[in-house]
Design an enzyme around this catalytic site. Structure first.
Site, PDB file in Angstrom:
ATOM      1  N   GLU A  50     -13.361  -9.791  27.592  1.00  0.00           N
ATOM      2  CA  GLU A  50     -13.651  -8.398  27.934  1.00  0.00           C
ATOM      3  C   GLU A  50     -12.996  -8.003  29.250  1.00  0.00           C
ATOM      4  OE1 GLU A  50     -15.053  -6.308  25.998  1.00  0.00           O
ATOM      5  OE2 GLU A  50     -15.919  -7.644  24.481  1.00  0.00           O
TER       6      GLU A  50
ATOM      7  N   CYS B 225     -24.784  -7.926  26.280  1.00  0.00           N
ATOM      8  CA  CYS B 225     -23.590  -8.615  26.763  1.00  0.00           C
ATOM      9  C   CYS B 225     -22.983  -7.849  27.918  1.00  0.00           C
ATOM     10  CB  CYS B 225     -22.585  -8.794  25.632  1.00  0.00           C
ATOM     11  SG  CYS B 225     -23.201  -9.963  24.406  1.00  0.00           S
TER      12      CYS B 225
ATOM     13  N   HIS C  10     -16.385 -12.315  24.150  1.00  0.00           N
ATOM     14  CA  HIS C  10     -17.069 -12.069  22.879  1.00  0.00           C
ATOM     15  C   HIS C  10     -16.402 -12.909  21.791  1.00  0.00           C
ATOM     16  CE1 HIS C  10     -19.445  -8.202  23.690  1.00  0.00           C
ATOM     17  NE2 HIS C  10     -20.258  -8.994  23.058  1.00  0.00           N
TER      18      HIS C  10
HETATM   19  N1  PCA Z   1     -24.248 -10.484  21.659  1.00  0.00           N
HETATM   20  C1  PCA Z   1     -24.901  -9.243  22.041  1.00  0.00           C
HETATM   21  C2  PCA Z   1     -26.059  -9.646  22.902  1.00  0.00           C
HETATM   22  C3  PCA Z   1     -26.248 -11.095  22.684  1.00  0.00           C
HETATM   23  C4  PCA Z   1     -25.018 -11.551  22.001  1.00  0.00           C
HETATM   24  O1  PCA Z   1     -24.718 -12.733  21.747  1.00  0.00           O
HETATM   25  C5  PCA Z   1     -23.958  -8.205  22.625  1.00  0.00           C
HETATM   26  O2  PCA Z   1     -22.777  -8.187  22.231  1.00  0.00           O
HETATM   27  O3  PCA Z   1     -24.368  -7.378  23.443  1.00  0.00           O
END
Ligand code: PCA
Length: 204
Positions: A80, A142, A166
């Site tokens: 990100e 996240c 991610h």
């Molecule tokens: N993904 C979520 C929250 C926890 C996770 O593993 C997100 O993308 O916000």
């Protein structure tokens, strides 16, 4: 030897398994590049997850923080680029569903990741793993955790690098969920290792 705080998340919403949890548990204590890994699993809870990551940072005193989250539906590994000062969406695992809230009243609108996102993507692709930079971590947990760590670094510990990766669903999750693209656990874990190697190489 430097220390990396590596965080994952527990399962949430319709995702009965969170592949980030198993990955961080397996990498705990390992040495990758010149980083010793210290892992923590965070709750999916707007009230406490920010506090949890800040407590871990205080306890571990890491040189860098890499947080992992599941992005169910994404096809690629996606470091990100930015976290924004917004909490919206949900519900979290306590049923809390914020609408248009700020994370830190005095915080900036956004913080750019201080991890080498482009080097991570290049490293992933060179290792044969599909990857691209993502320009949004969303407004759920996240983004919340990424923002809290970057805000802390910007205001209290400018030498600490921080950022977020991610990852797609694992096959285990996709079998249970039904309708999301997935990777093998081994490839997901390899992708995380490659990102940590890219961080270490970027500093060498
Ligand atoms: N993904 C979520 C929250 C926890 C996770 O593993 C997100 O993308 O916000």
């Amino acid at each position: 030897m430097k220390t990396l705080l590596l965080t994952g998340f527990e399962p949430f919403l319709s995702y009965t398994v969170n592949p980030t949890m198993k990955i961080v548990e397996e990498l705990h204590g390992m040495v990758i590049g010149n980083y010793k890994i210290h892992s923590e699993v965070l709750t999916v809870d707007f009230q406490s997850s920010g506090e949890q990551i800040l407590k871990s940072i205080a306890a571990v005193q890491p040189d860098a923080v890499l947080s992992l989250g599941l992005a169910g539906g994404r096809y690629k590994m996606t470091p990100e680029r930015i976290a924004i000062n917004v909490k919206d969406g949900g519900p979290d695992n306590n049923g809390y569903k914020p609408v248009d809230e700020v994370i830190q009243a005095e915080g900036q609108a956004g913080y750019m990741a201080t991890l080498p996102v482009r080097a991570m993507v290049n490293g992933l692709v060179e290792a044969g793993l599909p990857a691209e930079v993502s320009d949004t971590a969303g407004t759920y947990l996240c983004n919340n955790v990424m923002y809290e760590a970057l805000h802390y670094a910007a205001t209290q510990r400018p030498t600490m690098k921080s950022g977020f990766l991610h990852i797609p669903a694992s096959h285990e999750l996709a079998i249970q969920h039904g309708k999301i693209p997935s990777w093998s656990h081994e490839d997901l874990k390899k992708g995380v290792v490659v990102c940590i190697e890219a961080l270490a190489a970027d500093e060498a």
